[in-house]
Design a protein around this motif. Structure first.
Motif, PDB file in Angstrom:
ATOM      1  N   HIS A 179       0.853  -1.186   0.000  1.00  0.00           N
ATOM      2  CA  HIS A 179       0.000   0.000   0.000  1.00  0.00           C
ATOM      3  C   HIS A 179       0.893   1.242   0.000  1.00  0.00           C
ATOM      4  N   CYS A 180       0.451   2.278  -0.723  1.00  0.00           N
ATOM      5  CA  CYS A 180       1.218   3.542  -0.733  1.00  0.00           C
ATOM      6  C   CYS A 180       1.438   4.042   0.695  1.00  0.00           C
ATOM      7  N   SER A 181       0.449   3.800   1.556  1.00  0.00           N
ATOM      8  CA  SER A 181       0.538   4.328   2.924  1.00  0.00           C
ATOM      9  C   SER A 181       1.713   3.731   3.707  1.00  0.00           C
ATOM     10  N   SER A 182       2.269   2.595   3.222  1.00  0.00           N
ATOM     11  CA  SER A 182       3.402   1.998   3.929  1.00  0.00           C
ATOM     12  C   SER A 182       4.728   2.700   3.613  1.00  0.00           C
ATOM     13  N   PHE A 183       4.705   3.601   2.626  1.00  0.00           N
ATOM     14  CA  PHE A 183       5.962   4.308   2.321  1.00  0.00           C
ATOM     15  C   PHE A 183       5.727   5.772   1.975  1.00  0.00           C
ATOM     16  N   ASP A 184       4.490   6.273   2.161  1.00  0.00           N
ATOM     17  CA  ASP A 184       4.219   7.613   1.635  1.00  0.00           C
ATOM     18  C   ASP A 184       4.950   8.731   2.371  1.00  0.00           C
ATOM     19  N   SER A 185       5.357   8.475   3.618  1.00  0.00           N
ATOM     20  CA  SER A 185       6.137   9.515   4.310  1.00  0.00           C
ATOM     21  C   SER A 185       7.487   9.716   3.611  1.00  0.00           C
ATOM     22  N   ASP A 239      12.597  11.370   1.561  1.00  0.00           N
ATOM     23  CA  ASP A 239      13.660  10.566   2.189  1.00  0.00           C
ATOM     24  C   ASP A 239      14.936  10.696   1.345  1.00  0.00           C
ATOM     25  N   PRO A 240      15.985  11.298   1.925  1.00  0.00           N
ATOM     26  CA  PRO A 240      17.206  11.511   1.138  1.00  0.00           C
ATOM     27  C   PRO A 240      17.898  10.210   0.733  1.00  0.00           C
ATOM     28  N   SER A 241      17.512   9.086   1.363  1.00  0.00           N
ATOM     29  CA  SER A 241      18.175   7.833   0.994  1.00  0.00           C
ATOM     30  C   SER A 241      17.517   7.177  -0.221  1.00  0.00           C
ATOM     31  N   MET A 242      16.448   7.794  -0.762  1.00  0.00           N
ATOM     32  CA  MET A 242      15.780   7.202  -1.930  1.00  0.00           C
ATOM     33  C   MET A 242      16.129   7.982  -3.197  1.00  0.00           C
ATOM     34  N   ASP A 243      16.377   7.265  -4.275  1.00  0.00           N
ATOM     35  CA  ASP A 243      16.674   7.866  -5.577  1.00  0.00           C
ATOM     36  C   ASP A 243      15.579   8.880  -5.942  1.00  0.00           C
ATOM     37  N   PRO A 244      15.942  10.161  -6.132  1.00  0.00           N
ATOM     38  CA  PRO A 244      14.933  11.194  -6.419  1.00  0.00           C
ATOM     39  C   PRO A 244      14.100  10.911  -7.670  1.00  0.00           C
ATOM     40  N   ASN A 245      14.693  10.255  -8.669  1.00  0.00           N
ATOM     41  CA  ASN A 245      13.915   9.916  -9.874  1.00  0.00           C
ATOM     42  C   ASN A 245      12.836   8.898  -9.549  1.00  0.00           C
ATOM     43  N   TYR A 246      13.178   8.006  -8.649  1.00  0.00           N
ATOM     44  CA  TYR A 246      12.210   6.983  -8.240  1.00  0.00           C
ATOM     45  C   TYR A 246      11.086   7.632  -7.420  1.00  0.00           C
ATOM     46  N   ILE A 247      11.477   8.579  -6.571  1.00  0.00           N
ATOM     47  CA  ILE A 247      10.479   9.307  -5.778  1.00  0.00           C
ATOM     48  C   ILE A 247       9.480   9.989  -6.726  1.00  0.00           C
ATOM     49  N   ALA A 248      10.012  10.647  -7.753  1.00  0.00           N
ATOM     50  CA  ALA A 248       9.140  11.368  -8.695  1.00  0.00           C
ATOM     51  C   ALA A 248       8.163  10.394  -9.351  1.00  0.00           C
ATOM     52  N   ARG A 249       8.655   9.197  -9.695  1.00  0.00           N
ATOM     53  CA  ARG A 249       7.785   8.205 -10.358  1.00  0.00           C
ATOM     54  C   ARG A 249       6.716   7.694  -9.405  1.00  0.00           C
ATOM     55  N   LEU A 250       7.126   7.451  -8.173  1.00  0.00           N
ATOM     56  CA  LEU A 250       6.168   6.929  -7.184  1.00  0.00           C
ATOM     57  C   LEU A 250       5.090   7.951  -6.853  1.00  0.00           C
ATOM     58  N   LYS A 251       5.467   9.230  -6.898  1.00  0.00           N
ATOM     59  CA  LYS A 251       4.489  10.288  -6.590  1.00  0.00           C
ATOM     60  C   LYS A 251       3.360  10.319  -7.623  1.00  0.00           C
ATOM     61  N   LEU A 252       3.654   9.885  -8.851  1.00  0.00           N
ATOM     62  CA  LEU A 252       2.604   9.857  -9.878  1.00  0.00           C
ATOM     63  C   LEU A 252       1.554   8.809  -9.520  1.00  0.00           C
ATOM     64  N   LYS A 253       2.009   7.753  -8.883  1.00  0.00           N
ATOM     65  CA  LYS A 253       1.094   6.660  -8.522  1.00  0.00           C
ATOM     66  C   LYS A 253       0.413   6.908  -7.183  1.00  0.00           C
ATOM     67  N   CYS A 254       1.176   7.396  -6.231  1.00  0.00           N
ATOM     68  CA  CYS A 254       0.686   7.537  -4.857  1.00  0.00           C
ATOM     69  C   CYS A 254       0.544   9.005  -4.485  1.00  0.00           C
ATOM     70  N   LYS A 255      -0.688   9.472  -4.361  1.00  0.00           N
ATOM     71  CA  LYS A 255      -0.908  10.840  -3.888  1.00  0.00           C
ATOM     72  C   LYS A 255      -0.787  10.838  -2.360  1.00  0.00           C
ATOM     73  N   GLN A 256      -0.467  11.985  -1.793  1.00  0.00           N
ATOM     74  CA  GLN A 256      -0.268  12.042  -0.339  1.00  0.00           C
ATOM     75  C   GLN A 256      -1.544  11.607   0.388  1.00  0.00           C
ATOM     76  N   ASP A 269      -2.986   8.719   0.365  1.00  0.00           N
ATOM     77  CA  ASP A 269      -3.712   7.655  -0.332  1.00  0.00           C
ATOM     78  C   ASP A 269      -3.647   6.354   0.483  1.00  0.00           C
ATOM     79  N   GLN A 270      -4.808   5.836   0.846  1.00  0.00           N
ATOM     80  CA  GLN A 270      -4.839   4.618   1.667  1.00  0.00           C
ATOM     81  C   GLN A 270      -5.140   3.376   0.836  1.00  0.00           C
TER      82      GLN A 270
END
Ligand code: HEM
Length: 194
Positions: free
Chosen positions: A69-75, A87-104, A106-107
């Motif tokens: 679930h997005c809620s398990s990593f949305d922070s 999270d600075p330990s996550m690849d920023p490009n990956y963050i951008a991609r995940l944001k398209l799928k998971c809105k803040q 989203d449960q």
């Protein structure tokens, strides 16, 4: 096997519990560590159950299949330290991609733990984590310990022992809290209490 994963001998005689609680898997003393656990908490929590650091990194490889679930990593995407940061330990490009799928907030939406091969048991989970694309904080945390980090790297090479190791650690995990005597029951149907 549908996911093309490894085989191992399952120890027999395991009795199922009579009670199944939603809170059990995330109970800090009986279940898995929380998904935001850092490497020390992950190691401690596995050690409490007789599993070592190698078991931790090997069994985390179970995240080669399945969804979260997005809620398990949305922070990690929206509010990592309460300041609207990522999270600075996550690849920023990956963050951008995940944001398209998971809105803040989203449960409901699910994301693949190992995108591209989430139905196939393979070593690509380790490739992703090594590239700072582990989906959960507990996945990313495996880069923060010399032993787990070395295993991540080794598992992406030809000399990978992941499939064999996974069977060994699964058998060890099956030894946690075995019910004996009249505790629990032998189910007539695996998915249901008698
Ligand atoms: C190291 C500690 C672990 C943590 C913190 C953890 C945490 C999680 C979380 C948060 C999810 C997503 C749940 C959701 O949001 O729906 C998940 C999914 C999953 N986990 Fe883990 N997990 C851990 C270890 C394991 C182990 C040991 C295995 C098995 C060997 C495993 C196998 C799976 C699988 C297969 C899924 C996908 C489930 C599905 O698609 O329905 N995990 N895990």
């Amino acid at each position: 096997m549908a996911t093309k994963g490894p085989f191992w001998e399952v120890e027999t005689g395991r009795r199922d519990g009579n009670v199944s609680l939603l809170s059990d898997p995330i109970n800090p003393t009986t279940g898995l560590p929380p998904f935001f656990a850092n490497i020390n908490l992950l190691k401690q929590s596995f050690a409490l159950r007789g599993l070592n650091t190698k078991d931790l990194v090997v069994l985390s490889g179970g995240h080669t299949i399945g969804m979260s679930h997005c809620s398990s990593f949305d922070s990690r995407l929206y509010n990592f330290t309460g300041k609207g940061d990522t999270d600075p330990s996550m690849d920023p490009n990956y963050i951008a991609r995940l944001k398209l799928k998971c809105k803040q907030g989203d449960q409901a939406t699910l994301a693949e733990l190992d995108p591209g091969s989430f139905k196939t048991f393979d070593d690509s989970y380790y490739r992703l984590v090594t590239k700072r694309r582990g989906l959960l904080q507990s996945d990313a945390a495996l880069l923060n310990d010399p032993e787990t980090r070395a295993y991540l790297v080794q598992s992406t090479s030809h000399g990978s022992t992941f499939f064999k190791d996974f069977g060994v650690s699964m058998v060890k995990m099956g030894r946690i809290g075995v019910l004996t005597g009249s505790q629990g029951e032998v189910r007539k149907l695996c998915s249901k209490r008698n």
